[in-house]
Design an enzyme around this catalytic site. Sequence first.
Site, PDB file in Angstrom:
ATOM      1  N   THR A 145       0.834  -1.197   0.000  1.00 14.61           N
ATOM      2  CA  THR A 145       0.000   0.000   0.000  1.00 14.61           C
ATOM      3  C   THR A 145       0.871   1.250   0.000  1.00 14.61           C
ATOM      4  OG1 THR A 145      -1.438  -1.242   1.445  1.00 14.61           O
ATOM      5  CG2 THR A 145      -1.898   1.114   1.221  1.00 14.61           C
ATOM      6  N   GLU A 146       0.626   2.153  -0.947  1.00 14.19           N
ATOM      7  CA  GLU A 146       1.338   3.428  -1.023  1.00 14.19           C
ATOM      8  C   GLU A 146       2.856   3.243  -1.075  1.00 14.19           C
ATOM      9  OE1 GLU A 146      -0.608   6.017  -1.314  1.00 14.19           O
ATOM     10  OE2 GLU A 146      -2.507   5.245  -0.539  1.00 14.19           O
ATOM     11  N   LEU A 147       3.286   2.074  -1.520  1.00 10.24           N
ATOM     12  CA  LEU A 147       4.719   1.715  -1.591  1.00 10.24           C
ATOM     13  C   LEU A 147       5.418   1.805  -0.237  1.00 10.24           C
ATOM     14  CD1 LEU A 147       5.996   3.239  -4.962  1.00 10.24           C
ATOM     15  CD2 LEU A 147       5.202   0.933  -4.492  1.00 10.24           C
TER      16      LEU A 147
END
Lengths: 449, 415
Positions: A145-147
């Site tokens: 998620t979101e890197l």
Amino acid sequence: MKSICFYFTLQQPLQLKRYRFFEIGNDHYYYDDYVNEAKIRHLTEVCYLPANQALLEMIKNSNGKFKVSFSISGIALEQLEQYSPEVIDSFKALADTGSVEFLSETYAHSLSSIFDEEEFKVQVKKHAQKIEMLFGKNPVTFRNTELIYSDELGELVSKMGYKCMLTEGAKHILGWKSPNYIYNHPYSKLKLMTRNFKLSDDVSFRFSNWSWDQYPLTAEKYIHWIAELPEKEEFVSIGMSYTALGELNTRENGIFDFMKALPYHALMNKISFATPSEIVEKVKPADVISSPFPISWADEEKDLSAFTGNDLQNEALQKLYMVGERVRLCNDKSLQYDWMNLQSSDHFYYMCTKHFTNGSPAHYSPYDSPYEAFMNYMNVLSDFLQRVEEQYPSTIENEELNSLLKTINNQELKIIKLENQLKSLKSDDATIKPAETKKSVKKVSPAKN
Amino acid sequence: MFGWEFPPHILGGLGTASYGLTKGMSLQPDLEIKFVIPKPHGDEDRSFLKIIGANCLPVVWKDNNWDHVNYRIGNLMHPDEYFYYRNYIRYDFRRIATNDLGCINFSGVYPSNLMEEISNYEAATSVIAHAGDFDIIHSHDWLTYPAGIFAKQISGKPLVIHVHATDFDRSRGNVNPQVYDIEKRGMDEANHIITVSNLTRQTVIEKYHQHPSKVTTVHNAVSPLENPERFKKTLRKDKVVTFLGRITMQKGPEYFVEAAAKVLEKTDGVRFVMAGSGDMMNQMIHLAAQRNIADKFHFTGFLRGNQVHEMLAESDVYIMPSVSEPFGISPLEAMQVGTPSIVSVQSGCAEILNNAIKIDYWDIDAMADAIYSIVKYPAMYKTLHEKGKYEVDHITWEIAGQKVRDVYNKVLGWY
């Protein structure tokens, strides 16, 4: 020969409806169906379908040389299945070309990687199953998620069997290093592929920006920039939200024409396309990078401050993840469903006060202010927590609950086992000689006394 | 500058705003302010501006010696000034009742013969206009517009009027034609109009038919509180939600009572306080009783001075559900002492506040929801408490004063 690794992320949270506090305890449905359907339909029209179509054409026209990867959250897939099944079909068509890789991520596009390790594992597994069910391939590359990434998380992902993880090429982690290399995790076998955020943002955020000094961006110019990179840099990783094709940059701005022209110019410059798993096979790691603290791809700071940066977010997240273990213990379907949807990182992004100084709330937020986002979320969460409490009162400790549940769940097995025992004993009885029975009775009786 | 109130003797927000604005403007070294009010009390803060009482201005020539003048008005004005202005009597104002000094007696409040007092004020200020020792005329609120117009006609100096409120705010649309006439005439005559919010600016443009280029918004600010630490919040079992202001139609008190009933229906440990007085107070007491919440709903009556800040500081939530509020300074005052505020979107201050909850005045559900979440979710209170205080500490009168100066420069052609 250089390669371009394109990957697109697709996530839409289930938007919560306006949920007033007097509904707590009365109303257990939290979602604004109208808004969610309208949003998915809109994105289907302007982005998902035309973009899928364009990518499919590009793959076919280049004889499969154009390659692309997708990271689609489970929640987004569920919504697509419900409102736009044709999008699922077109993703299947893309999958059938063999030039597309689907990446692994958390099912709910959640922040569980930071707050709840168990939950994280459950969600990743659930997501992988969903991807395999729909597209027939088990994902091998992990994108959080979101890197979001940290060393600790990298180790966990490695233990879960992934060879490669995508993360952000954040300047404060890379320092002078280039993002266009494969890096090693400091102490596990995991390989890291860092996103080139400059080249990514050029397409997603600056493509339609008239005041940008490089406007207009043409495929020729873009490929030229990549071709000019140092020889040893064998690939560039370009990741962005899928909405960049069609929504952030509209068809009228020429984003699809730009994309369609890419393969030609790339092949002319002897640049190929690849998926993350291919690159990790091919390219040798250049060095080790280490990030003791979590990084993400959000904003300038590239840290977690957009999600856990203020008291509002922290309170909401803490309250939510406090009950994680309990929710996993229960098997109430609707509770599980809400638990997933409430975890989407978007809900916490809306509460971010960082961007709020000039009076505008977080980008893409459906709320007028972070406070409103918090108010609404907390009302919903309060109701959710009450339902969890009704399932299992908080007076019972988790461990005790666990053992009780074990007893309950195992009781049938145990009954069958005991019944079998009884049967066998009975049948034994019939064959045993009377003398021996007497003996055994004798044997037992002293113990009774 | 023509005004009607100046602290410490104030009746509404006008006095506070006048004080803050003049103080902020006094930081500009090349600016000198003469502030005319009907009746000074002598205990005003005169350290940064000159206050002239209209009741000390001679409008009819009377022979008096220096000592007598000093004895009569020495605490308000230097006798020399009295004689200076006496030289500028140009009109025959003997029709107006005057005292032994030839001055008019003013009540300094909002009496029943307000129209008469307004025209008397106009007469008294004409002597200042004839003296003509100023560059620009600045009139605060409609009571002083006639004086401003008259002064402009006499001196030929430009007139700027400052709209702190319009009759559309005060009356929910049922305007008093006499008041509207004065307001309209003031705006027509003015060289430039300053409004306290974009909301008011819109009213001025739409309802008074002014050209937009003539109307500028200068948002109010709030004077910094001297050692705000002295206002402490005592720990108590119940949370306190406060409404503070005149209990009148414009302030939307009934919505507060209805929201309180909604909150109390669902939750415990919250008390509601309605501070202030006004024509709808009895009605509100009845309403609270009807909704069966009288045991948790309290009335304090009119609060003054420090009591206001003490009440605000003791509260957990401050709420201003005004139906139409040109600006509304009290939420800013609440935030100064760290109290989270809920304001109606129909208030001018909502335009500049970020860290406050904004709701429509009629949306009782949203209001109740906002109260509930501040009271029940600690992070909400904490964030609004800290960020609100920080935000409001950076809204200063100095900036507002500079904007007024920009208007002056534009009007005077001084660039």
